[in-house]
Scaffold this motif. Structure first.
Motif, PDB file in Angstrom:
ATOM      1  N   UNK A 109      46.200 -37.873   6.333  1.00 54.69           N
ATOM      2  CA  UNK A 109      45.475 -38.935   5.619  1.00 54.69           C
ATOM      3  C   UNK A 109      46.178 -39.403   4.352  1.00 54.69           C
ATOM      4  N   UNK A 110      46.931 -38.514   3.699  1.00 51.58           N
ATOM      5  CA  UNK A 110      47.622 -38.908   2.473  1.00 51.58           C
ATOM      6  C   UNK A 110      48.745 -39.907   2.728  1.00 51.58           C
ATOM      7  N   UNK A 111      49.156 -40.076   3.985  1.00 48.69           N
ATOM      8  CA  UNK A 111      50.229 -41.020   4.273  1.00 48.69           C
ATOM      9  C   UNK A 111      49.747 -42.465   4.274  1.00 48.69           C
ATOM     10  N   UNK A 112      48.441 -42.679   4.382  1.00 52.56           N
ATOM     11  CA  UNK A 112      47.908 -44.046   4.415  1.00 52.56           C
ATOM     12  C   UNK A 112      46.914 -44.323   3.302  1.00 52.56           C
ATOM     13  N   UNK A 113      46.549 -43.292   2.529  1.00 52.85           N
ATOM     14  CA  UNK A 113      45.533 -43.471   1.487  1.00 52.85           C
ATOM     15  C   UNK A 113      45.909 -42.601   0.302  1.00 52.85           C
ATOM     16  N   UNK A 114      45.890 -43.190  -0.896  1.00 52.30           N
ATOM     17  CA  UNK A 114      46.411 -42.519  -2.084  1.00 52.30           C
ATOM     18  C   UNK A 114      45.353 -42.399  -3.173  1.00 52.30           C
ATOM     19  N   UNK A 115      45.304 -41.232  -3.813  1.00 45.23           N
ATOM     20  CA  UNK A 115      44.510 -41.008  -5.014  1.00 45.23           C
ATOM     21  C   UNK A 115      45.437 -41.146  -6.213  1.00 45.23           C
ATOM     22  N   UNK A 116      45.025 -41.940  -7.217  1.00 41.73           N
ATOM     23  CA  UNK A 116      45.902 -42.261  -8.341  1.00 41.73           C
ATOM     24  C   UNK A 116      45.238 -41.908  -9.671  1.00 41.73           C
ATOM     25  N   UNK A 117      46.078 -41.580 -10.651  1.00 36.11           N
ATOM     26  CA  UNK A 117      45.631 -41.404 -12.049  1.00 36.11           C
ATOM     27  C   UNK A 117      44.411 -40.490 -12.148  1.00 36.11           C
ATOM     28  N   UNK A 118      44.481 -39.379 -11.466  1.00 33.28           N
ATOM     29  CA  UNK A 118      43.351 -38.445 -11.416  1.00 33.28           C
ATOM     30  C   UNK A 118      43.306 -37.575 -12.660  1.00 33.28           C
ATOM     31  N   UNK A 119      42.114 -37.433 -13.237  1.00 35.89           N
ATOM     32  CA  UNK A 119      41.896 -36.530 -14.360  1.00 35.89           C
ATOM     33  C   UNK A 119      40.475 -35.991 -14.278  1.00 35.89           C
ATOM     34  N   UNK A 120      40.351 -34.669 -14.348  1.00 37.09           N
ATOM     35  CA  UNK A 120      39.037 -34.044 -14.267  1.00 37.09           C
ATOM     36  C   UNK A 120      38.972 -32.892 -15.257  1.00 37.09           C
ATOM     37  N   UNK A 121      37.971 -32.925 -16.116  1.00 39.89           N
ATOM     38  CA  UNK A 121      37.699 -31.840 -17.043  1.00 39.89           C
ATOM     39  C   UNK A 121      36.409 -31.163 -16.583  1.00 39.89           C
ATOM     40  N   UNK A 122      36.578 -30.004 -15.982  1.00 39.03           N
ATOM     41  CA  UNK A 122      35.423 -29.305 -15.406  1.00 39.03           C
ATOM     42  C   UNK A 122      34.419 -28.917 -16.488  1.00 39.03           C
ATOM     43  N   UNK A 123      34.912 -28.508 -17.636  1.00 37.49           N
ATOM     44  CA  UNK A 123      34.009 -28.071 -18.704  1.00 37.49           C
ATOM     45  C   UNK A 123      33.149 -29.229 -19.223  1.00 37.49           C
ATOM     46  N   UNK A 124      33.751 -30.406 -19.376  1.00 37.76           N
ATOM     47  CA  UNK A 124      33.026 -31.555 -19.915  1.00 37.76           C
ATOM     48  C   UNK A 124      32.368 -32.404 -18.822  1.00 37.76           C
ATOM     49  N   UNK A 125      32.829 -32.240 -17.590  1.00 37.55           N
ATOM     50  CA  UNK A 125      32.293 -33.052 -16.507  1.00 37.55           C
ATOM     51  C   UNK A 125      32.864 -34.452 -16.449  1.00 37.55           C
ATOM     52  N   UNK A 126      33.943 -34.720 -17.189  1.00 42.17           N
ATOM     53  CA  UNK A 126      34.538 -36.053 -17.182  1.00 42.17           C
ATOM     54  C   UNK A 126      35.521 -36.175 -16.024  1.00 42.17           C
ATOM     55  N   UNK A 127      35.380 -37.256 -15.291  1.00 38.99           N
ATOM     56  CA  UNK A 127      36.199 -37.480 -14.100  1.00 38.99           C
ATOM     57  C   UNK A 127      36.607 -38.939 -14.039  1.00 38.99           C
ATOM     58  N   UNK A 128      37.892 -39.177 -13.737  1.00 38.90           N
ATOM     59  CA  UNK A 128      38.361 -40.540 -13.539  1.00 38.90           C
ATOM     60  C   UNK A 128      39.487 -40.516 -12.518  1.00 38.90           C
ATOM     61  N   UNK A 129      39.486 -41.473 -11.605  1.00 33.66           N
ATOM     62  CA  UNK A 129      40.594 -41.600 -10.667  1.00 33.66           C
ATOM     63  C   UNK A 129      40.556 -42.981 -10.029  1.00 33.66           C
ATOM     64  N   UNK A 130      41.687 -43.381  -9.483  1.00 34.37           N
ATOM     65  CA  UNK A 130      41.778 -44.599  -8.705  1.00 34.37           C
ATOM     66  C   UNK A 130      42.131 -44.263  -7.269  1.00 34.37           C
ATOM     67  N   UNK A 131      41.977 -45.223  -6.394  1.00 34.44           N
ATOM     68  CA  UNK A 131      42.333 -45.004  -4.992  1.00 34.44           C
ATOM     69  C   UNK A 131      42.778 -46.320  -4.378  1.00 34.44           C
ATOM     70  N   UNK A 132      43.656 -46.223  -3.396  1.00 36.46           N
ATOM     71  CA  UNK A 132      44.078 -47.396  -2.659  1.00 36.46           C
ATOM     72  C   UNK A 132      44.725 -46.960  -1.346  1.00 36.46           C
TER      73      UNK A 132
END
Length: 304
Positions: A109-132
């Motif tokens: 699946x990673x050959x046709x779909x990409x997760x970008x700019x991923x950042x996750x702070x488990x302690x704070x619960x902050x999550x951000x990512x892009x996909x295409x």
């Protein structure tokens, strides 16, 4: 040979890495989506996200004012590797319309779909990512849609996991393997097949001669000629497929010759389950003996 136990466990992996402490000003929940270049305005109420059992889950279920329905399911490991994605599109304004399901490449699946700019702070619960990426209609892979989007949230819901998930991963410049699902087959002879599938077209069979829970702490070596107590690496070489049937005949997989060792570091019980953790080192060679991959410090966790 018969087997007495066939257990499927679909699970992500968790790498204890450096979390981005700087992500502290994200909106409560923000989701952007374009489908084939058309922006879809999605209300916050249509989105559900949480972290559970070392995976992050995102679900979208939205019917717009034009009676077009959008359903997206996206699963990532806690450090941003794609595990699963599929999309369902429906247009109820068209009488003949039927829901269409779209998938990435089945074994990679990673050959046709990409997760970008991923950042996750488990302690704070902050999550951000892009996909295409591109997804393909299940029964007509020539029909392609392109998805682009991003997601961010300040307080991601974390759900306590009721079991210890199995895992296998390694990340290096030469080779990476991140299991996106796994299953165990236990035969009546006590031979065990621990299967792990990565998101980049590889799968690993950890084959043991007996119940691995009974193995002592320590190292076991294996050579190219061994059949049991061995790590087997295979790569998908079959035709392109995008569906939800992750099964292919043996001739569509290339099996490397492998030699190396696995080390059991610890064994313990959690909620009645046996958990075995350790590391693996091996060399993967082609049919002519040429070294293709050298794998160091692959981490594994078996749970049963």
């Amino acid at each position: 040979m018969r087997f007495s136990k066939y257990v499927f466990v679909f699970v992500g992996l968790f790498f204890w890495g450096c979390m981005d402490e700087g992500v502290d000003s994200l909106p409560l929940k923000q989701f952007n989506l374009t489908v084939d270049g058309v922006t879809v305005k999605v209300p916050e109420s249509a989105i559900v996200a949480n972290e559970n059992c070392e995976s992050i889950f995102l679900s979208l279920d939205y019917l717009d004012s034009q009676r077009k329905e959008y359903k997206l399911r996206l699963t990532l490991t806690k450090d941003g590797y794609l595990q699963e994605v599929h999309f369902i599109g429906s247009d109820y304004a068209i009488n003949s319309s039927r829901p269409k399901m779209y998938w990435p490449q089945t074994f990679s699946p990673a050959s046709t779909f990409e997760i970008k700019n991923f950042s996750y702070n488990h302690q704070l619960g902050t999550l951000v990512f892009g996909f295409e990426g591109k997804l393909f209609e299940e029964f007509d892979n020539s029909n392609v849609i392109e998805l682009n989007g991003s997601f961010s949230i300040e307080n991601l819901l974390s759900i306590p996991c009721s079991f210890v998930p199995a895992r296998m991963y390694v990340r290096s410049d030469d080779f990476y393997f991140v299991n996106i699902n796994n299953h165990l087959i236990q035969f009546d002879t006590n031979v065990q097949h621990h299967w792990f599938f990565s998101n980049n077209g590889y799968r690993i069979l950890f084959r043991t001669a007996d119940d691995i829970w009974d193995y002592p702490i320590g190292r076991t070596s294996f050579s190219e000629t061994d059949f049991l107590d061995k790590i087997v690496l295979r790569q998908f070489i079959g035709p392109f497929r995008a569906d939800q049937q992750p099964i292919a005949p043996a001739h569509q997989w290339f099996e490397f010759q492998t030699k190396g060792e696995f080390t059991i570091d610890r064994k313990f019980m959690v909620n009645g389950r046996q958990v075995i953790e350790g590391t693996i080192r091996f060399t993967a060679m082609g049919n002519d003996g040429e070294v293709i991959h050298t794998v160091e410090d692959m981490v594994f966790r078996l749970a049963r």
